[in-house]
Scaffold this motif. Structure first.
Motif, mmCIF file in Angstrom:
data_model
loop_
_atom_site.group_PDB
_atom_site.id
_atom_site.type_symbol
_atom_site.label_atom_id
_atom_site.label_comp_id
_atom_site.label_asym_id
_atom_site.label_seq_id
_atom_site.Cartn_x
_atom_site.Cartn_y
_atom_site.Cartn_z
ATOM 1 N N MET A 1 0.824 -1.192 0.000
ATOM 2 C CA MET A 1 0.000 0.000 0.000
ATOM 3 C C MET A 1 0.870 1.259 0.000
ATOM 4 O O MET A 1 0.616 2.196 -0.713
ATOM 5 N N LEU A 2 1.900 1.253 0.837
ATOM 6 C CA LEU A 2 2.793 2.408 0.893
ATOM 7 C C LEU A 2 4.137 2.075 0.275
ATOM 8 O O LEU A 2 4.482 0.919 0.072
ATOM 9 N N ASN A 3 4.887 3.108 0.055
ATOM 10 C CA ASN A 3 6.258 2.964 -0.414
ATOM 11 C C ASN A 3 7.051 2.148 0.602
ATOM 12 O O ASN A 3 7.055 2.466 1.779
ATOM 13 N N PRO A 4 7.749 1.092 0.166
ATOM 14 C CA PRO A 4 8.463 0.238 1.112
ATOM 15 C C PRO A 4 9.642 0.927 1.789
ATOM 16 O O PRO A 4 10.210 0.381 2.716
ATOM 17 N N GLU A 105 -3.987 6.386 12.354
ATOM 18 C CA GLU A 105 -3.479 6.250 10.994
ATOM 19 C C GLU A 105 -4.032 7.329 10.063
ATOM 20 O O GLU A 105 -3.472 7.576 8.991
ATOM 21 N N LYS A 106 -5.115 7.995 10.485
ATOM 22 C CA LYS A 106 -5.683 9.097 9.711
ATOM 23 C C LYS A 106 -5.198 10.455 10.214
ATOM 24 O O LYS A 106 -5.475 11.479 9.601
ATOM 25 N N LYS A 107 -4.499 10.466 11.360
ATOM 26 C CA LYS A 107 -4.056 11.724 11.972
ATOM 27 C C LYS A 107 -2.600 12.047 11.660
ATOM 28 O O LYS A 107 -2.142 13.158 11.909
ATOM 29 N N VAL A 108 -1.888 11.065 11.144
ATOM 30 C CA VAL A 108 -0.505 11.278 10.707
ATOM 31 C C VAL A 108 -0.404 10.789 9.270
ATOM 32 O O VAL A 108 -1.169 9.931 8.849
ATOM 33 N N SER A 109 0.521 11.353 8.539
ATOM 34 C CA SER A 109 0.668 10.977 7.135
ATOM 35 C C SER A 109 1.961 10.191 6.932
ATOM 36 O O SER A 109 2.912 10.336 7.707
ATOM 37 N N PRO A 110 2.016 9.393 5.879
ATOM 38 C CA PRO A 110 3.273 8.706 5.558
ATOM 39 C C PRO A 110 4.431 9.689 5.361
ATOM 40 O O PRO A 110 5.565 9.391 5.722
ATOM 41 N N VAL A 133 2.736 2.530 19.069
ATOM 42 C CA VAL A 133 2.304 3.419 17.984
ATOM 43 C C VAL A 133 2.973 3.010 16.675
ATOM 44 O O VAL A 133 2.315 2.870 15.637
ATOM 45 N N ALA A 134 4.280 2.798 16.713
ATOM 46 C CA ALA A 134 5.035 2.430 15.505
ATOM 47 C C ALA A 134 4.522 1.105 14.931
ATOM 48 O O ALA A 134 4.292 0.992 13.716
ATOM 49 N N GLU A 135 4.325 0.117 15.789
ATOM 50 C CA GLU A 135 3.854 -1.195 15.323
ATOM 51 C C GLU A 135 2.419 -1.128 14.805
ATOM 52 O O GLU A 135 2.077 -1.783 13.818
ATOM 53 N N TYR A 136 1.597 -0.326 15.449
ATOM 54 C CA TYR A 136 0.211 -0.153 15.003
ATOM 55 C C TYR A 136 0.184 0.446 13.589
ATOM 56 O O TYR A 136 -0.535 -0.041 12.711
ATOM 57 N N LEU A 137 0.965 1.511 13.370
ATOM 58 C CA LEU A 137 1.004 2.140 12.045
ATOM 59 C C LEU A 137 1.552 1.173 10.997
ATOM 60 O O LEU A 137 1.068 1.136 9.870
ATOM 61 N N SER A 138 2.547 0.393 11.379
ATOM 62 C CA SER A 138 3.114 -0.585 10.455
ATOM 63 C C SER A 138 2.068 -1.620 10.055
ATOM 64 O O SER A 138 1.977 -2.000 8.881
ATOM 65 N N LYS A 139 1.260 -2.062 11.004
ATOM 66 C CA LYS A 139 0.193 -3.031 10.696
ATOM 67 C C LYS A 139 -0.869 -2.404 9.806
ATOM 68 O O LYS A 139 -1.399 -3.057 8.909
ATOM 69 N N TRP A 141 -0.536 0.272 7.722
ATOM 70 C CA TRP A 141 -0.043 0.720 6.420
ATOM 71 C C TRP A 141 0.840 -0.305 5.722
ATOM 72 O O TRP A 141 0.929 -0.307 4.503
ATOM 73 N N GLY A 142 1.564 -1.081 6.488
ATOM 74 C CA GLY A 142 2.531 -2.017 5.921
ATOM 75 C C GLY A 142 3.794 -1.291 5.475
ATOM 76 O O GLY A 142 3.835 -0.068 5.380
#
Length: 149
Positions: A1-4, A105-110, A133-139, A141-142
């Protein structure tokens, strides 16, 4: 989904000198320090008090500063764990529920997260909300590489 190539860092300031703290950020190429603390102006913060930290980051490393309260635990969750010596698993479960309800995940951007660094006070990430927080965003967004400084 996101840039690796999304690189997300985390850091705690406890047990670090100002030199160690700022050198770690600079050497890692941090663009933005994302403050995830509920209280970023306490006496315990030392060189990481909100306005001082914003100044030092810009002067020392051309690093931007942002404080995002939605990435912090509530006072109730934090106090139950810290002041009442609560159970980490209970804290983790409550905090993950909180950030899921807040839809962080909607309050911060990639763009903000890429070469961003999540800040809190804990010296190590193991029992710290910044890791969650970091692990949650990783799950969500990937393709986020997490590095704890």
């Amino acid at each position: 989904m996101l840039n690796p190539s999304i690189q997300l860092f985390t850091i705690g300031f406890t047990q670090k000198s100002a030199e160690q703290f700022f050198e770690s950020l600079i050497k890692s190429g941090i663009k933005t320090l994302i403050d995830t603390r509920l209280n970023n102006v306490s006496q315990l913060a030392g060189f990481t008090k909100k306005n001082d930290l914003k100044y030092f980051l810009k002067q020392v490393g051309e690093i931007d500063y942002v404080h995002i309260l939605d990435l912090a635990p509530t006072k109730d969750i934090l106090d139950e764990y810290k002041k009442n010596k609560g159970d980490w698993e209970v804290y983790e479960r409550k905090f993950l529920k909180l950030i899921s309800e807040r839809e962080i995940e909607k309050k911060v951007s990639p763009e903000l997260i890429s070469y961003g660094c999540l800040l809190c006070s804990e010296a190590k990430p193991h029992n710290c909300h910044r890791r969650l927080v970091a692990e949650y965003l990783s799950k969500k967004w990937g393709n986020i590489n997490i590095c704890h400084l």
